[in-house]
Motif scaffolding. Structure first.
Motif, PDB file in Angstrom:
ATOM      1  N   TYR A 199       1.265  -1.311  -0.339  1.00 31.78           N
ATOM      2  CA  TYR A 199      -0.324   0.575   0.538  1.00 31.78           C
ATOM      3  C   TYR A 199       0.930   1.389   0.054  1.00 31.78           C
ATOM      4  O   TYR A 199       1.957   1.231   0.821  1.00 31.78           O
ATOM      5  CB  TYR A 199      -1.235   0.310   0.753  1.00 31.78           C
ATOM      6  N   GLY A 225      -3.287   5.209  -2.552  1.00 31.00           N
ATOM      7  CA  GLY A 225      -4.565   6.012  -2.431  1.00 31.00           C
ATOM      8  C   GLY A 225      -4.068   7.134  -2.261  1.00 31.00           C
ATOM      9  O   GLY A 225      -3.313   7.355  -1.971  1.00 31.00           O
ATOM     10  N   VAL A 243      -7.486   3.144  -4.549  1.00 31.15           N
ATOM     11  CA  VAL A 243      -8.357   3.546  -3.750  1.00 31.15           C
ATOM     12  C   VAL A 243      -8.276   5.052  -3.226  1.00 31.15           C
ATOM     13  O   VAL A 243      -7.497   6.024  -3.206  1.00 31.15           O
ATOM     14  CB  VAL A 243      -8.104   2.582  -2.110  1.00 31.15           C
ATOM     15  N   ASP A 244      -9.352   5.086  -3.337  1.00 31.22           N
ATOM     16  CA  ASP A 244     -10.135   6.700  -3.593  1.00 31.22           C
ATOM     17  C   ASP A 244     -10.153   6.914  -1.955  1.00 31.22           C
ATOM     18  O   ASP A 244     -12.146   6.530  -1.368  1.00 31.22           O
ATOM     19  CB  ASP A 244     -10.864   7.125  -4.235  1.00 31.22           C
ATOM     20  N   THR A 247     -14.192   9.323  -0.695  1.00 31.73           N
ATOM     21  CA  THR A 247     -14.982   8.272  -0.641  1.00 31.73           C
ATOM     22  C   THR A 247     -15.513   8.055   1.229  1.00 31.73           C
ATOM     23  O   THR A 247     -16.911   8.773   1.218  1.00 31.73           O
ATOM     24  CB  THR A 247     -15.203   7.121  -1.492  1.00 31.73           C
ATOM     25  N   ASP A 249     -14.792   5.380   2.508  1.00 28.34           N
ATOM     26  CA  ASP A 249     -14.951   4.449   2.707  1.00 28.34           C
ATOM     27  C   ASP A 249     -13.291   3.581   4.028  1.00 28.34           C
ATOM     28  O   ASP A 249     -12.766   4.193   3.696  1.00 28.34           O
ATOM     29  CB  ASP A 249     -15.258   3.483   1.737  1.00 28.34           C
ATOM     30  N   LEU A 251     -10.555   2.258   4.964  1.00 25.71           N
ATOM     31  CA  LEU A 251      -9.357   1.674   3.437  1.00 25.71           C
ATOM     32  C   LEU A 251      -8.947   0.161   4.451  1.00 25.71           C
ATOM     33  O   LEU A 251      -9.185  -0.521   2.781  1.00 25.71           O
ATOM     34  CB  LEU A 251      -7.866   2.376   4.869  1.00 25.71           C
ATOM     35  N   ASP A 253     -11.432  -2.000   4.320  1.00 26.14           N
ATOM     36  CA  ASP A 253     -12.719  -2.320   3.487  1.00 26.14           C
ATOM     37  C   ASP A 253     -12.514  -2.479   1.556  1.00 26.14           C
ATOM     38  O   ASP A 253     -12.371  -3.637   1.052  1.00 26.14           O
ATOM     39  CB  ASP A 253     -14.005  -1.589   4.149  1.00 26.14           C
ATOM     40  N   MET A 254     -11.546  -1.484   1.424  1.00 30.46           N
ATOM     41  CA  MET A 254     -11.512  -0.956   0.475  1.00 30.46           C
ATOM     42  C   MET A 254     -10.134  -2.147  -0.181  1.00 30.46           C
ATOM     43  O   MET A 254     -10.337  -2.501  -1.137  1.00 30.46           O
ATOM     44  CB  MET A 254     -10.670   0.748   0.025  1.00 30.46           C
ATOM     45  N   GLN A 257     -11.018  -5.567  -1.059  1.00 26.60           N
ATOM     46  CA  GLN A 257     -11.954  -5.262  -2.667  1.00 26.60           C
ATOM     47  C   GLN A 257     -11.380  -5.958  -3.164  1.00 26.60           C
ATOM     48  O   GLN A 257     -11.263  -6.850  -4.063  1.00 26.60           O
ATOM     49  CB  GLN A 257     -13.398  -4.529  -2.099  1.00 26.60           C
ATOM     50  N   HIS A 278      -9.553  10.992   5.872  1.00 25.71           N
ATOM     51  CA  HIS A 278     -10.311  10.520   4.743  1.00 25.71           C
ATOM     52  C   HIS A 278     -11.723  11.728   4.904  1.00 25.71           C
ATOM     53  O   HIS A 278     -12.464  11.877   6.034  1.00 25.71           O
ATOM     54  CB  HIS A 278     -10.853   8.948   5.363  1.00 25.71           C
TER      55      HIS A 278
END
Length: 403
Positions: A199, A225, A243-244, A247, A249, A251, A253-254, A257, A278
């Motif tokens: 990451y 990210g 990863v955006d 949003t 959301d 991190l 969880d993204m 996915q 975020h």
């Protein structure tokens, strides 16, 4: 020669191209007085600047987020042609094309002998380590200029083996002064290796360089990210997952996915002290990225931190952050047995090997960071565009030599 032109910091949000004296073969007077030596520098050369890049670290000064005084010269990412040599320079000649590590190092102290050229003991009265055109880094004149003086030249300069080949690959080679080694250092010290999942926080030029470096080191998946869709699109252009963070959301969880699990093997912080939380309207929260990385890095992981953290930030969100004291969840990192690598990249540790990757077409760093050439007079406008989030790496060409 009678003059020189250089980019200078003129106050928060403002830089300008101003005229200064042509460089002399002398070290800064304050360094000479501190060392107890004469300013004369027979070990130095003067370079005609071929390319010099705008760095995210320069932006911190340009925004007024450091203690830089008005008139501070800028520019530490330099590639140039030797036009004048001191009498003690033995292994360079006029016409050589060279990369200049942003770390200024004497080549004589304990840290230099240990390869830790980012914290040389003899080039800065304020603290170990120095750089061209940067606040509290020794008073060395910046390289976003027409000409620049480079001390201890035989030790510091990386000479390219063939002039014509160097000029042909100049847009890649100009990244060797800082962001390519710095990005590589971030990935390498995080322990990225064959098959790693990684990451990278931040899709600015250093983050993109770290992502490309992670690919070169053999990573199986590199996730970048950011909140800037243009910069995330640039990361996707050379094979990264993204990863955006705008949003809001979570991190983990993204990441799950993408990978099928909420953890990675290594993390790289390419954001630094101006990090935000975020969400689209998130406010500045300087510990966000470090805490994110500890959250998503598996136990025993390494965290490379090439992102800049400072000890003086007049625009910080609180009194603690003004002196670099931020709310890092160190207990989390300790519990997960994380390792942390911080500080300036020792460019000389990596630049020759990375040069070889460029010259043999194994690395495409200019493409990865979307290198874009500008003349010196367009530097102020490009600073503004970069500050607004342009997905480009601006390369200044003071003499029109890159065409």
């Amino acid at each position: 020669m009678s003059g020189n032109r250089v980019v200078e910091y003129m106050g928060p949000g403002e830089v300008a191209v101003n005229s200064i004296d042509y460089p002399k073969l002398e070290i800064p007077r304050e360094v000479a007085e501190w060392l107890g030596v004469r300013p004369a520098a027979p070990h130095a050369v003067i370079l005609k600047v071929v390319t010099t890049n705008i760095c995210g670290s320069d932006q911190h000064m340009a925004r007024g987020r450091t203690t830089a005084p008005v008139g501070q010269s800028l520019g530490h990412e330099i590639l140039g042609e030797v036009v004048e040599l001191g009498s003690d320079v033995l292994f360079l000649k006029e016409g050589d094309i060279c990369s200049v590590p942003f770390n200024i190092a004497c080549g004589r102290c304990r840290m230099c002998f240990e390869g830790k050229t980012g914290i040389c003991l003899n080039v800065n009265p304020a603290r170990p380590g120095a750089a061209y055109g940067y606040v509290d880094m020794g008073g060395w004149v910046g390289g976003q200029a027409e000409y620049v003086m480079v001390p201890f030249a035989d030790f510091n300069l990386l000479k390219f083996p063939d002039r014509d080949q160097a000029l042909e690959k100049i847009m890649d080679l100009t990244m060797l002064s800082d962001i390519f080694p710095t990005g590589y250092h971030g990935a390498y010290t995080a322990g990225v290796t064959t098959g790693s999942t990684v990451y990278v926080a931040g899709a600015g030029p250093v983050g993109l360089a770290a992502a490309h470096a992670a690919q070169l080191l053999g990573a199986s998946v590199v996730i970048v990210g950011d909140m800037n869709t243009d910069r995330l699109r640039q990361a996707k252009s050379f094979g990264c997952e993204t990863v955006d963070l705008s949003t809001g959301d979570a991190l983990p969880d993204m990441i799950e996915q993408i990978l099928g699990e909420p953890e990675v093997d290594a993390g790289v912080d390419a954001v630094g002290f101006e990090a935000r939380g975020h969400g689209a309207d998130a406010e500045e929260a300087p510990a966000t990225v470090l805490n994110d990385m500890m959250t998503v890095a598996r136990v025993g992981a390494g965290l490379g931190i090439p992102g800049l953290y400072v000890t003086g930030d007049p625009g910080a969100v609180d009194e603690n952050a003004q002196v670099g004291q931020i709310g890092v969840r160190l207990g989390l990192g300790w519990a997960k047995s994380h390792s942390f690598a911080t500080g300036q990249c020792p460019v000389k540790k990596y630049n020759r090997q990375l040069m070889n990757l460029i010259l043999t077409d194994k690395a495409q760093i200019a493409k990865a960071v979307n290198a874009t050439t500008i003349p010196l007079d367009e530097a102020p406008a490009s600073y503004r565009e970069f500050d607004q989030g342009a997905a480009k790496k601006y390369v200044i060409d003071p003499h029109g030599m890159t065409s």
